[in-house]
Design an enzyme around this catalytic site. Sequence first.
Site, PDB file in Angstrom:
ATOM      1  CB  SER A 123      -0.915  -0.012   1.212  1.00  0.00           C
ATOM      2  OG  SER A 123      -1.583  -1.245   1.273  1.00  0.00           O
ATOM      3  NE  ARG A 156       6.935  10.543  -3.802  1.00  0.00           N
ATOM      4  CZ  ARG A 156       5.955  10.497  -4.694  1.00  0.00           C
ATOM      5  NH1 ARG A 156       4.735  10.133  -4.346  1.00  0.00           N
ATOM      6  NH2 ARG A 156       6.167  10.795  -5.957  1.00  0.00           N
ATOM      7  CG  ASP A 212      -4.235   0.033   0.256  1.00  0.00           C
ATOM      8  OD1 ASP A 212      -4.022   0.706  -0.757  1.00  0.00           O
ATOM      9  OD2 ASP A 212      -4.144   0.491   1.418  1.00  0.00           O
TER      10      ASP A 212
HETATM   11  C1  BGC Z   1      -0.229   5.145  -0.244  1.00  0.00           C
HETATM   12  C2  BGC Z   1      -1.199   4.414  -1.148  1.00  0.00           C
HETATM   13  C3  BGC Z   1      -2.196   3.617  -0.334  1.00  0.00           C
HETATM   14  C4  BGC Z   1      -2.859   4.502   0.704  1.00  0.00           C
HETATM   15  C5  BGC Z   1      -3.868   3.771   1.561  1.00  0.00           C
HETATM   16  C6  BGC Z   1      -0.988   5.916   0.824  1.00  0.00           C
HETATM   17  O1  BGC Z   1      -0.074   6.473   1.737  1.00  0.00           O
HETATM   18  O2  BGC Z   1       0.557   6.020  -0.981  1.00  0.00           O
HETATM   19  O3  BGC Z   1      -0.503   3.582  -2.058  1.00  0.00           O
HETATM   20  O4  BGC Z   1      -3.157   3.086  -1.194  1.00  0.00           O
HETATM   21  O5  BGC Z   1      -1.866   5.072   1.536  1.00  0.00           O
HETATM   22  O6  BGC Z   1      -3.281   2.742   2.276  1.00  0.00           O
END
Ligand code: BGC
Length: 479
Positions: free
Chosen positions: A147, A162, A200
């Site tokens: 995620s 990142r 996610d």
């Molecule tokens: C991330 C995402 C993720 C979201 C929810 C964000 O900080 O960059 O990739 O889907 O959090 O978990």
Amino acid sequence: MSLQEEVEKIEKQFEVSPELLEILTNHFIKLADIGLNTQPGEHSLGLPMIPTYVTKIPNGREKGVFLAADLGGTNFRVCSVTLNGDSTFDLVQTKSKIPEDLLNGTAKELWSYLAKKIGKFVVEQHPDQCQRATNDDDHFKLGFTFSYPVNQTALNQGTLLRWTKGFNIQEVVGTDVVAELQKELDLGEIPVKVVALANDTVGTLLSHAYATGCSTNYVKQGDSVIGAIFGTGTNGCYLEPLENIGKLSDDYVSQLKEQDATHMVINTEWGSFDNELKYLPNTIYDENIDKVSPNPGYHMFEKRVSGLFLGEILRQILVELHGKGLIFGQYATYERLPHRLRTPFELDSEVLSHIEIDDSSHLKETELSLLQSLRLPTIEEERLAIQKIVRAISRRSAYLAAVPLAAILIKTKALDGYHKEVEIGVDGSVVEYYPGFRSMIRHALSLSPLTADGERKVHIQIAKDGSGIGAALCASTVV
Ligand code: BGC
């Protein structure tokens, strides 16, 4: 200035007017279009809009046993998912809280921790199959929910752009997260093959489609279904017609069309919306949080919306009010304040959720909550002020959360058509547990350019355990 006047001033700074909702919605549409047509890093203002290589949405008839591993902001879960082929599933899972020292440790420590957890799980849950799995074909197929923003280059390939939320292991940035995890699994002789990488939000969209079993029609009609997370972090994905994804090569798009694909799921990474702060509301508290975060200047939308930051915003405000001599007079100086109140990110959004709906006499619940969480004694006048501030912070979060939803529904013309209704699958602690969060989103949708008429046609549903099941569904598409 009195405490009351100061609180009113703070409340004002957290207001999101219908005019601002409109401006933000239009800006989102513009940045999404830029993102669809530029490679990551090429146009810093556009949204990332990452192609996920998922072109098929489940219809509820998928079958089989698949593994899923889910690295989120707080927990690492390993699941074994049995898809029963009738929109239902059985799930066995283990969940472990990610140890603090892993967040800033080495890449090797991270991957070997994850591989060991996966190994332990398969041995416990599938001992017989583990013994038999001597060659690659017998390996379990695993969908990996990761995620964080990844530049995905294939269903099972993607490099970390990142870190967000709590992680900050610089050596992982720029590496292929699937290959790295696979390397550790192979070293541990764990019979698991990582066949799919899913954000996610993508997992949430797919599992919602599986559970509702109606998605094939949506794809055919070019309708829009959104998968969204409002938890520790925030993000969303949706289906975009292939011809609008300018960043995919023409050859590749033709190839997909030959295979009858029409759409691809796009991971917007909307946490990065308006990083330049052209229109997002900005307060001194937001600025302070950004400065101490591991990714200053990035994920500016997320820093105003998601659970990781709501408590810290409140903590910043409380410290400021104390500095002005308006609250907690029993502590003469900043240094004397309870240690927990002086510790960044110590105040959990769960505490805010208790204060938000406290209707006990003299706000006793709030008193207890603050005592337990921060060891902070309060008087009633302070608690009344704190409740108002909490409600201002959560309302701003939920109103802003409505912006990408409205923008995507408008951009994809999802509500055009006779009696058209759409489904949004959501997951994450804030949307699931924060009292009133979903109704505040709905209210903001009705004030947004979507209008009250559009809002009525939108169904926001919790896709429970969405990310794990979705990753298993991704794995199920790999033959
Ligand atoms: C991330 C995402 C993720 C979201 C929810 C964000 O900080 O960059 O990739 O889907 O959090 O978990």
